[in-house]
Design an enzyme around this catalytic site. Structure first.
Site, short mmCIF file in Angstrom:
data_model
loop_
_atom_site.label_atom_id
_atom_site.label_comp_id
_atom_site.label_asym_id
_atom_site.label_seq_id
_atom_site.Cartn_x
_atom_site.Cartn_y
_atom_site.Cartn_z
N HIS A 161 11.12 119.98 54.51
CA HIS A 161 12.00 120.92 53.82
C HIS A 161 11.54 122.37 54.00
CE1 HIS A 161 14.08 117.50 52.24
NE2 HIS A 161 13.07 117.11 51.49
N ASP A 212 16.44 111.98 55.60
CA ASP A 212 15.95 111.96 54.23
C ASP A 212 16.66 110.95 53.33
OD1 ASP A 212 14.66 112.61 51.92
OD2 ASP A 212 15.20 114.72 51.87
ZN LIG Z 1 12.03 113.23 51.29
#
Ligand SMILES: [Zn+2]
Length: 440
Positions: A262, A313
């Site tokens: 991220h 994800d």
């Molecule tokens: Zn994750």
């Protein structure tokens, strides 16, 4: 190829699935003819496979007051109901879907370890082995990242009841890692370590897990979540006295074997420092969009030489072309410009290559010594029609195409042929049975 598109390329592959020779403008015609434009398979560098089971089921749970944290409660509910067979069934279906769209390997950030009541399984590696089983059934390449999840928040805050299936101390984690190592090796998978985040693994435990890595294999990839939401940045400043990435690059030996997942909320100096460290950022644009996390500063990072790959994800998106389209459009929308320093084609090449680095496996580039992970695009797809202009094929796939992938090879073996996986029906039946049980 590393130097750009080439024609009439002959790719030689040994019995283990490694490329031994690659020759453009080859006159030789024997062997398997690949039926369209060929690109390196895309590594998926961030996956929580079980979350696929509730993709699209958390969009209206809290009547307009949803946050990352209310989403996480819904996710924990599923995490606490799945059994070993479910873990394997969900992951196998997900991996088939990823393959069909052109992902040829996956880095599985695996954090559900224990029985629903929190006691370890008799075999501590039970669920990790189920991930290996799912990868084997699907044929996808695997980097298995067992997660160390120790605390519920900064400052070594004790875990909550709903996190009981994730929690290990360092001894438990070492046992898990050692139990998985022979199975991963036998399956041709790469094992890495994953301190979950600076929230869940404090400075002392981070040092501990890096010491375990140094004793076993100091080349193992290290993946962690970092700076995904603003609340996490504020807590890091309060407890660690620094922003998360600022703290990490100052206190840990971050290098090209590290993957920062991220890294959305960075000050400009952190963006520069992360680029300089050589680490790969894992961007997960469809999940980051779904959760409302924020937008990574790609132009600054790219200009500083930073490396990135893509992950899916939570698996609301499962297609590399869709992830790269989101990647591009997030940047364009924020800056209100049509160019962000890279074309979609450039992004594909960079994310394949650097995603391979983050996976710790020889993938993502078509060259001798690398795995023969190949994606053959469908020359009959309307977005790819017209021939001629090869330079824009990948641009067209990413911005204007859906389901452009025809065939997929992993380690030289045909896994998807004309859009179909060899074991699609069996894997789908097991998945449907799991979904029926979970959601009835
Ligand atoms: Zn994750």
């Amino acid at each position: 190829m590393p130097g750009g598109w080439a024609n009439d390329v002959r790719i030689e592959v040994d019995a283990d699935g490694t490329i031994t020779g690659i020759t453009p403008d080859s006159a030789t015609r024997e062997g398997t003819h690949l039926a369209g434009p060929v690109v390196p398979g895309m590594p998926n560098i961030h996956s929580h496979a079980f979350q696929r089971a509730f993709a699209g089921r958390a969009e209206r749970a809290h009547g307009g007051t949803d946050t990352f944290w209310t989403w996480r409660r819904a996710m924990y509910d599923v995490a606490n109901r799945i059994e070993p067979d479910d873990v394997e069934a969900i992951a196998a279906q997900l991996y088939v879907d990823l393959l069909r769209n052109g992902f040829t390997s996956v880095a599985e950030f695996h954090y559900v370890h224990h029985q629903p009541d929190g006691t370890p399984y008799a075999n501590r590696a039970e669920l990790g082995e189920r991930i290996l089983g799912a990868a084997h059934a699907s044929g996808i390449g695997l980097t298995l990242l067992p997660v160390l999840y120790r605390w519920s928040d900064f400052g070594d805050t004790p875990p909550r009841a709903e996190q009981r299936r994730f929690i290990n101390d360092l001894d438990g984690y070492a046992t898990l890692l050692d139990a998985l190592a022979p199975h991963a090796a036998a399956a041709g998978a790469r094992l890495g370590i994953a301190p979950h985040s600076l929230r869940a693994v404090g400075p002392r435990d981070l040092a501990g897990v890096l010491a375990l890595r140094a004793e076993r294999d100091a080349t193992m990839p290290v993946h962690l979540h970092i700076a995904e939401v603003t609340g996490e940045v504020e807590r890091a400043i309060a407890v660690l006295g620094a922003r998360p990435v600022e703290w990490l690059v100052a206190h840990a030996p971050v290098d090209a074997r590290w993957c920062a997942v991220h890294a959305v909320h960075l000050a400009e100096r952190e963006t520069q420092a992360l680029a300089k460290s050589g680490a790969v950022v894992a961007l997960c644009p469809s999940t980051e969009g779904n959760l409302g996390d924020g937008v990574f500063d790609w132009p600054t990072y790219h200009l500083a030489g930073g490396r990135a790959g893509i992950g899916t994800d939570s698996h609301v998106g499962i297609d590399p072309a869709e992830e790269l389209r989101w990647f591009e459009y997030d940047q364009r929308l924020r800056d209100r410009r049509r160019t962000v320093g890279t074309s979609p084609h450039d992004l594909y090449v960079a994310c394949a290559r650097d995603g391979g680095v983050a996976s710790g496996r020889p993938i993502g580039v078509l060259a001798p010594g690398m795995r023969a992970d190949l994606v053959v695009l469908d020359p009959d797809h309307s977005a790819l029609a017209g021939g001629g202009d090869t330079e824009t094929i990948v641009d067209r796939w990413i911005v204007a195409g859906n389901a452009c992938v025809r065939d997929v090879f992993v380690g030289g073996t045909a896994i998807i042929v004309a859009g179909v996986h060899r074991d699609a029906a069996d894997i789908r039946h097991r998945y449907q049975a799991t979904m029926k049980r979970l959601w009835s």
